[in-house]
Design an enzyme around this catalytic site. Structure first.
Site: not given
Ligand code: PLP
Length: 368
Positions: A38, A264
């Site tokens: 993701k 800035y």
């Molecule tokens: C993002 C996510 C993961 C991955 O978690 P990590 O700590 O990055 O390994 C796994 N399960 C769900 C439901 C997530 O939202």
């Protein structure tokens, strides 16, 4: 590695392979590996990462939203893709691209059954998410009977997996809480094993869960941050390699006199003669304003140069008074040393936030 001539995020696919193998070495051989890609593969590049991992043997992929899954399909990914947090408005697209929704409440379950029934689908794969303590997304344990009833009333969907998410898998002070989550999930699992009539996959562990709770691996694990090189603990970080190195260059050097200001709002005022470097990276590239005014730093020829003044949209200015360097020289923002975790800590945040913030205008270079 080539010297950076502009701002670039280098992605080391050998490091990715190393992390994948390390995480897999923690699993029994029959346990499936879902790679979480993701948020552009945690800021790297979801399509390149997924292509590489599909080839290396990942069993499943997950994204947060439907459009992220569409991008993977358009890049040619063929393995199943779980969409963790879909919305009803995206169902047509989700179905068209053969993505698999994570369904987390009765509204979205009913909506999905309605959509799949209307278009005459049979046994479309879905995943059911349970809330066991994170209190973010998911059915309650008390919903199990009604869920089974709904599933048995239709042939449009097929339960591919049942999952939950740990709230504090990286924090061993919360071990009792985590063990409670695991117990609840085991109860949910027993119920489905008896009442569903077929065997879906069960999964619960993210990266820290894989490392800290081997008893909760069930049929599959879901790893994100570990693949990208962070283990949420100093010990585990030693075994993982950050895959991303964010580099930039010195555009211009200025000699600042006592009493002059930089940037800035004149946020930095010098109380002596100093030397600054202006770098072509700013908050629009993912270096948030919270890194400004001395909190964050970059590394030039192995030495730390603090960010001075406010972070601009496209630039930062850093203090190089004690560093021998020239215009055109390479600058490291994060990588193997310092890591994104080290840099993020300076602004009271975590590696996840820093790496996922690197914006799409920063070029990605892949080291194969
Ligand atoms: C993002 C996510 C993961 C991955 O978690 P990590 O700590 O990055 O390994 C796994 N399960 C769900 C439901 C997530 O939202």
């Amino acid at each position: 590695m080539p010297k950076a001539l502009e701002t670039v995020l280098e992605i080391d696919l050998k490091a990715l392979q190393h992390n994948f193998e390390y995480l897999k070495s923690k699993l029994d051989t029959n346990i499936k590996f879902l790679a979480v890609v993701k948020a552009f593969g945690y800021g790297s590049d979801s399509c390149e990462i997924a292509k590489f991992l599909e080839h290396s043997g990942a069993d499943y992929f997950a994204v947060a939203y439907t459009n992220e899954g569409v991008a993977l399909r358009e890049a040619g990914i063929t393995k199943p893709i779980l969409v963790l947090h879909p919305q009803t408005v995206t169902f047509k697209e989700l179905i068209a691209y053969n993505l698999e929704p994570g369904l987390y409440n009765f509204k979205i379950l009913n909506d999905f059954i309605e959509t799949t029934t209307k278009v005459g689908l049979q046994a479309f794969p879905i995943h059911i998410k349970f809330n066991t303590g994170l209190n973010r997304l998911g059915f309650s344990q008390g919903d199990v009977s009604l869920i089974i009833e709904k599933i048995h009333q239709t042939s449009a969907i097929y339960v591919k997996s049942i999952f939950s998410h740990l709230a504090a898998s990286e924090d061993l002070n919360e071990k009792a809480f985590t063990l409670n989550q695991i117990t609840s999930f085991k109860e949910i699992r027993s119920f489905f094993k008896i009442n569903l009539g077929y065997s879906p996959l069960f999964h619960m562990c993210n990266t820290s869960g894989i490392l800290n709770y081997p008893e909760a691996h069930f049929d599959m694990v879901r790893s994100g941050i570990g693949l990208y090189g962070f283990g949420n603990s100093e010990i585990e970080n030693q075994f993982l390699k950050p895959i991303g190195t964010l580099k930039t260059v010195i555009s211009q050097i200025h000699h600042i006199e006592h009493g002059e200001s930089v940037g800035y709002n004149r946020a930095f005022k010098s109380n002596g003669a100093i030397k600054t470097a202006t770098l072509p990276i700013g908050h629009a590239d993912g270096i948030g304003r919270h890194y400004g005014n001395g909190k964050g730093f970059v590394t030039i020829h192995g030495k730390q140069a603090p960010i001075i003044g406010n972070v601009c949209m496209d630039m930062i200015m850093v203090n190089i008074t004690d560093i021998t360097c020239n215009e055109g020289d390479e600058v490291i923002v994060f990588g193997e040393h310092p890591t994104a975790e080290d840099v993020a800590a300076k602004a009271n945040t975590i590696s996840y936030e820093l790496i996922t913030s690197i914006s799409q205008r920063v070029k990605r270079h892949f080291l194969k």
